[in-house]
Design an enzyme around this catalytic site. Structure first.
Site, PDB file in Angstrom:
ATOM      1  N   SER A 222       0.827  -1.200   0.000  1.00 58.26           N
ATOM      2  CA  SER A 222       0.000   0.000   0.000  1.00 58.26           C
ATOM      3  C   SER A 222       0.862   1.251   0.000  1.00 58.26           C
ATOM      4  O   SER A 222       2.020   1.231   0.400  1.00 58.26           O
ATOM      5  CB  SER A 222      -0.889   0.007   1.234  1.00 58.26           C
ATOM      6  N   LYS A 223       0.249   2.317  -0.440  1.00 60.29           N
ATOM      7  CA  LYS A 223       0.913   3.601  -0.542  1.00 60.29           C
ATOM      8  C   LYS A 223       1.413   4.074   0.820  1.00 60.29           C
ATOM      9  O   LYS A 223       2.410   4.771   0.906  1.00 60.29           O
ATOM     10  CB  LYS A 223      -0.100   4.614  -1.078  1.00 60.29           C
ATOM     11  N   ARG A 224       0.689   3.681   1.865  1.00 57.41           N
ATOM     12  CA  ARG A 224       1.047   4.183   3.184  1.00 57.41           C
ATOM     13  C   ARG A 224       2.445   3.755   3.602  1.00 57.41           C
ATOM     14  O   ARG A 224       3.091   4.418   4.380  1.00 57.41           O
ATOM     15  CB  ARG A 224       0.010   3.737   4.216  1.00 57.41           C
ATOM     16  N   GLN A 225       2.912   2.616   3.076  1.00 52.21           N
ATOM     17  CA  GLN A 225       4.223   2.146   3.525  1.00 52.21           C
ATOM     18  C   GLN A 225       5.341   2.426   2.515  1.00 52.21           C
ATOM     19  O   GLN A 225       6.440   1.923   2.665  1.00 52.21           O
ATOM     20  CB  GLN A 225       4.153   0.646   3.843  1.00 52.21           C
ATOM     21  N   GLY A 226       5.058   3.194   1.497  1.00 52.12           N
ATOM     22  CA  GLY A 226       6.115   3.501   0.532  1.00 52.12           C
ATOM     23  C   GLY A 226       5.498   3.762  -0.823  1.00 52.12           C
ATOM     24  O   GLY A 226       4.290   3.729  -0.974  1.00 52.12           O
TER      25      GLY A 226
END
Ligand code: GLU
Length: 477
Positions: A252-256
């Site tokens: 996911s975008k939240r982790q990179g």
């Protein structure tokens, strides 16, 4: 095996997810390996999800990654995509067949009724699915009401039995028909749903293998039921494993960064990203890591695609990209590095650029590292010494080396690589210090690090004045 025809069928959402790049790449490798045909089909029938510029971005990203197609309308010398949004008459015609043979039916239920139905099902702890109210309307009456009433068209899914997906990666996966919804094929705006357009096009475009992400596996029984409703041959399916964050959650975008464009903009090399993405869910029989595209084509097979989710490890990508940067022909490296220096406003004379770029080549993992790695050449003092560097600098022998260097430098009008070599020979003679004990302190004083750029080139770029001032800074520490 029959003629291989595969497709990459993205919905243009605005950016290209790494998982999409992998799907495109595996289709590409599979087509090339089997002398097959790869087509690009834009699945853009969802009018609400239209994103300006998404298709152009998709095409340029695929082009950057070196993925090309073999069929389709020619634009600018390349085979361009088929657009589902231009094929509505085709879907209208096909839905006509299903309505005639009684495999599909119009549904007039209002949004309010469906909401109420879902709430009741949820409260009763049942699976949420269409209750089949309109399925029971006599055909003649339904046909009449279609002329004036808003409606969708649904598939008449068999109420018993099961549908088995024979997946090339996962083997046989069964789904109970009574749990499968009477899916919508045509929406109230007259456009097809993903399921309907996807199946009609895969059939008409004679797709032999559907290779796509695992998130589509639950849709596959619906697709098979549709093929059966039409009496069409079902293609082969291969569902690719999910991409995961290092903590095993879905990437996911939240982790990179998850968009290919992010990696492109950070100066990753397309060859490296393609090599890296190829290994997310596939590996060769000898577990090799570095592959050119041709080697990937040669080695690729669906049999070696794994079932388990593939962890996206950015450290590994960085390592791999560093390998590719070091293997670039020097000319290409200097050209791409030069472009980045210009972007950073750090470009000077050609020879200086060359020395800087060669000095730090071994330290680069990606071109965007140039900013940090060239700081040294553009600062008046060493801002911060690495702890190991400081240890060397605190030794008395090191201070002696620097003093001898400073005196020695007075002899020379200017500093270049040859002068530096002569100087160091003299220092060695005079101090009796050699090897690591000589070079580590110098490296620490000039770069603030104990490992890093090529020293002679660094000194040549820094020039007499800065080198003297860095040495003095080290003496005074
Ligand atoms: N349009 C779907 C997507 O966005 C295609 C899935 C498939 O390949 O069938 O991924």
């Amino acid at each position: 095996m029959k003629t291989v025809r595969v497709r990459f069928a993205p919905s243009p959402t605005g950016f290209v997810h790494l998982g999409s790049l992998r799907t495109a790449l595996y289709n590409y490798l599979f087509a090339r390996k089997n002398n097959g045909t790869l087509i690009l089909r834009i699945e853009d029938t969802d009018q609400n999800r239209y994103v300006e510029g998404a298709v152009d971005n998709l095409l340029s990203t695929l082009d950057w990654a070196g993925i090309s197609f073999d069929e389709g309308p020619v634009t600018g010398g390349n085979y361009g995509p088929y657009f589902q949004s231009e094929r509505n008459p085709v879907y209208r015609e096909k839905i006509g067949h299903l309505l005639e043979n009684g495999q599909a039916y119009p549904c007039f239920c209002s949004a309010e009724r469906l909401d109420k139905m879902r709430n009741e099902q949820q409260q009763a702890g049942q699976d949420v699915r269409y209750d089949g109210l309109c399925r029971r309307i006599p055909a003649a009456e339904a046909r009449q009401r279609m002329l004036s009433e808003t409606h969708v068209i649904r598939l008449k899914v068999p109420e018993t039995g099961q549908t088995v997906v024979h997946d090339l990666v996962r083997g046989a996966v069964s789904f109970q028909n009574n749990l499968t919804d009477d899916q919508i094929l045509i929406k109230s705006d007259g456009y097809p749903t993903y399921h309907f357009a996807n199946v009609v096009d895969d059939h008409l475009m004679q797709i032999s293998h559907v290779i796509r992400g695992e998130e589509w596996l639950p849709s596959t029984p619906k697709h098979i039921l549709l093929y059966q409703a039409f009496g069409w041959e079902v293609p082969q399916f291969a569902h690719l494993p999910l991409l995961l964050n290092p903590d095993k959650t879905k990437l996911s975008k939240r982790q990179g960064d998850v968009a290919v464009e992010d990696y492109k903009n950070k100066g990753y090399l397309p060859q490296a990203l393609v090599n890296f993405v190829a290994l997310l869910g596939w590996h060769s029989d000898d577990d090799r890591e570095i592959f050119t595209k041709d080697e990937l084509i040669e080695a690729f097979s669906l049999e070696r695609v794994t079932k388990a989710g593939a962890v996206f490890d950015v450290q590994k990508l960085n390592w791999m990209n560093g390998q590719y940067i070091r293997n670039l022909p020097e000319e290409d490296y200097l050209e791409q590095g030069g472009a980045e220096l210009r972007r950073l406003n750090r470009s000077g004379e050609a020879e200086t650029n060359r020395l800087i770029l060669l000095a730090i080549r071994n330290q680069l993992e990606k071109f965007s590292d140039l900013s940090e790695k060239t700081d040294l050449f553009f600062s008046e003092k060493i801002g911060k010494y690495a702890p190991e560097a400081e240890e060397w600098l605190r030794k008395q022998e090191s201070k002696q080396i620097f003093r001898v260097m400073l005196t020695g430098l007075e002899k020379y009008p200017k500093l270049d690589i040859d002068v530096f070599r002569d100087l160091m020979k003299d220092v060695q003679k005079e101090t009796g210090i050699k090897g690591k004990d000589l070079w580590m302190p110098v490296r620490a004083a000039i770069t603030g690090l104990t490992e890093g750029p090529e020293l002679p080139a660094v000194l040549a770029v820094l020039g007499m004045q800065k080198v003297k001032s860095f040495l003095k800074q080290a003496v005074e520490l």
